[in-house]
Design a protein around this motif. Structure first.
Motif, PDB file in Angstrom:
ATOM      1  N   GLY A  61       0.806  -1.213   0.000  1.00 24.19           N
ATOM      2  CA  GLY A  61       0.000   0.000   0.000  1.00 24.19           C
ATOM      3  C   GLY A  61       0.844   1.270   0.000  1.00 24.19           C
ATOM      4  N   SER A  62       2.171   1.095  -0.060  1.00 30.67           N
ATOM      5  CA  SER A  62       3.068   2.253   0.028  1.00 30.67           C
ATOM      6  C   SER A  62       2.967   3.164  -1.203  1.00 30.67           C
ATOM      7  N   ASP A  63       3.220   4.457  -0.992  1.00 33.64           N
ATOM      8  CA  ASP A  63       3.217   5.415  -2.110  1.00 33.64           C
ATOM      9  C   ASP A  63       4.505   5.321  -2.909  1.00 33.64           C
ATOM     10  N   ASP A  64       5.493   4.634  -2.348  1.00 29.74           N
ATOM     11  CA  ASP A  64       6.822   4.626  -2.949  1.00 29.74           C
ATOM     12  C   ASP A  64       7.261   3.179  -3.185  1.00 29.74           C
ATOM     13  N   PRO A  65       6.825   2.589  -4.308  1.00 27.95           N
ATOM     14  CA  PRO A  65       6.977   1.135  -4.511  1.00 27.95           C
ATOM     15  C   PRO A  65       8.427   0.658  -4.605  1.00 27.95           C
ATOM     16  N   GLY A  66       9.354   1.541  -5.045  1.00 30.01           N
ATOM     17  CA  GLY A  66      10.758   1.127  -5.154  1.00 30.01           C
ATOM     18  C   GLY A  66      11.334   0.793  -3.784  1.00 30.01           C
ATOM     19  N   PRO A  67      11.379   1.787  -2.880  1.00 27.92           N
ATOM     20  CA  PRO A  67      11.889   1.498  -1.539  1.00 27.92           C
ATOM     21  C   PRO A  67      11.106   0.389  -0.839  1.00 27.92           C
ATOM     22  N   GLN A 120       8.580  -2.236 -10.551  1.00 28.57           N
ATOM     23  CA  GLN A 120       8.947  -2.163 -11.967  1.00 28.57           C
ATOM     24  C   GLN A 120       8.191  -1.036 -12.663  1.00 28.57           C
ATOM     25  N   LYS A 121       6.899  -0.919 -12.352  1.00 30.17           N
ATOM     26  CA  LYS A 121       6.098   0.162 -12.944  1.00 30.17           C
ATOM     27  C   LYS A 121       6.642   1.523 -12.556  1.00 30.17           C
ATOM     28  N   ALA A 122       7.166   1.607 -11.332  1.00 30.46           N
ATOM     29  CA  ALA A 122       7.718   2.880 -10.857  1.00 30.46           C
ATOM     30  C   ALA A 122       9.129   3.127 -11.394  1.00 30.46           C
ATOM     31  N   GLY A 123       9.664   2.151 -12.158  1.00 24.09           N
ATOM     32  CA  GLY A 123      10.998   2.319 -12.746  1.00 24.09           C
ATOM     33  C   GLY A 123      12.137   2.071 -11.765  1.00 24.09           C
ATOM     34  N   PRO A 168      17.358  -0.686 -12.993  1.00 28.09           N
ATOM     35  CA  PRO A 168      17.346  -0.561 -14.458  1.00 28.09           C
ATOM     36  C   PRO A 168      18.729  -0.176 -14.985  1.00 28.09           C
ATOM     37  N   ARG A 169      19.075  -0.736 -16.151  1.00 23.69           N
ATOM     38  CA  ARG A 169      20.343  -0.375 -16.825  1.00 23.69           C
ATOM     39  C   ARG A 169      20.253   1.079 -17.256  1.00 23.69           C
ATOM     40  N   ARG A 170      21.377   1.776 -17.209  1.00 28.13           N
ATOM     41  CA  ARG A 170      21.401   3.164 -17.688  1.00 28.13           C
ATOM     42  C   ARG A 170      22.202   3.246 -18.965  1.00 28.13           C
TER      43      ARG A 170
END
Lengths: 170, 170
Positions: A61-67, A120-123, A168-170
C-alpha cells in the motif's frame, strides 16, 4: 506462541519444556494446545510466514513502490536465519510444513510478486526481471546469509550488489 | 570412486551396496577401502571440492580473467545441487566434513579469490566488491538454485541479474 517463537528462533533443538518455562506456564498447558513438539514448531513457522506476508501486504500500500520492494527484500533476508532453522527442525523431525504454513508461504509469494510489479512500474526495478529469477534471488540471498552465518555488514554489502543488478540499466 | 560420485550425486541416501553394484565390484571390496558409508561420502565430497578447486586454478591461468571468473561462478552454481546433497547427507549422518574436504574447500576459496582479483584488475568486475560479499553471493546462488530446484533457464536468468550487479558501474 511468542515464547515458542523466541525459543525456537534461537535454538530449534530446544524442548517444549523450555518454551513453557519462558511463557511462564506449565508444560501441561503447552501440550493442551499442541499435542507434539512438531505441532508447536509448525504453528511457529506459520506465524512467521504470516507475519512476513502481512508485512508485504502492508508495504504494497506504500506510495513509494521502489523502496517498499527493497525494504521487504532486506527484511526477509535479515529474518531468514531463524525461519530457516525452524523449517529445518521440522524437516529433521520428519514433518513437512502443514497446510497452514504452505498457505502462508503462497500468500507471501503473491504479495512479493505484487511488490515487484509495482516497483517495476515505478521504474525502480528493471522491467526484464521476472518473478521466478527474482524470487530465486530472494531465496538464495536468504540461504546464503544463513549458511555462511554472515555478519550484518557483509550481508548488507551482498544485498547492495544484488540490488544494483536489479536496478534498471542506464 | 566414480561410481560413488555418480550414485551419491543423484541420491545421497543410496546405500554402499548401490555403489558397489554400479562399480561392478563386491561390497566387500568397497568396505576394504571405506570402513563406513560416512567415510565413503567424505571421500566423494573431497573429490568434488578438489575438482572445483582444480578448475579454479586452471581458469586462473586464463588470458581473459573476466570470462574466467564468470565461467567459474556459473560452474559452481550449476554443480552445487549434488555437492550440497552429499554435504547434507554427511551432516545428517552426524559427521562433519573431514580435514581433507576442509582443505579442498580452503583451496577452492583461495583460488576463487584469485579469479576475483584478476577479473577486477581486468575491469570485468567492479573494484569495490570484496571477497566476503562476493563469496556470499556464490554460496547464496548455489543454495538458492538447489533449494528452489531451479530449471537451468531460470538459474541462468538469476545469474545474469547477479552478474549485472557485479559488473562495473558506467
Amino acid at each position: 506462541m511468542t515464547a515458542a517463537d523466541d525459543v525456537f528462533g534461537q535454538s530449534p533443538g530446544a524442548s517444549t519444556d523450555d518454551v513453557a518455562r519462558l511463557a511462564g506456564v506449565g508444560i501441561a498447558t503447552v501440550f493442551r494446545h499442541f499435542a507434539t513438539k512438531t505441532e508447536l514448531l509448525e504453528a511457529v513457522l506459520t506465524l512467521r510466514l504470516e507475519r512476513i506476508r502481512d508485512r508485504a501486504l502492508e508495504l504494497a500500500g506504500s506510495d513509494d513502490p521502489g523502496p517498499a520492494f527493497f525494504e521487504f527484500f532486506t527484511q526477509v533476508v535479515s529474518e531468514s536465519a531463524s525461519k530457516l532453522a525452524i523449517a529445518e527442525a521440522l524437516t529433521a523431525a520428519g514433518a513437512a510444513a502443514g497446510e497452514e504454513a504452505r498457505e502462508a508461504g503462497r500468500g507471501m509469494r503473491e504479495a512479493f510478486s505484487g511488490l515487484l510489479t509495482a516497483a517495476q512500474k515505478a521504474g525502480a526495478v528493471r522491467a526484464d526481471a521476472e518473478m521466478p529469477e527474482v524470487y530465486a534471488l530472494l531465496i538464495g540471498a536468504s540461504r546464503g546469509a544463513t549458511a555462511a552465518k554472515l555478519d550484518p555488514e557483509t550481508r548488507d554489502r551482498m544485498l547492495a550488489l544484488i540490488y544494483d543488478g536489479l536496478k534498471p540499466r542506464r
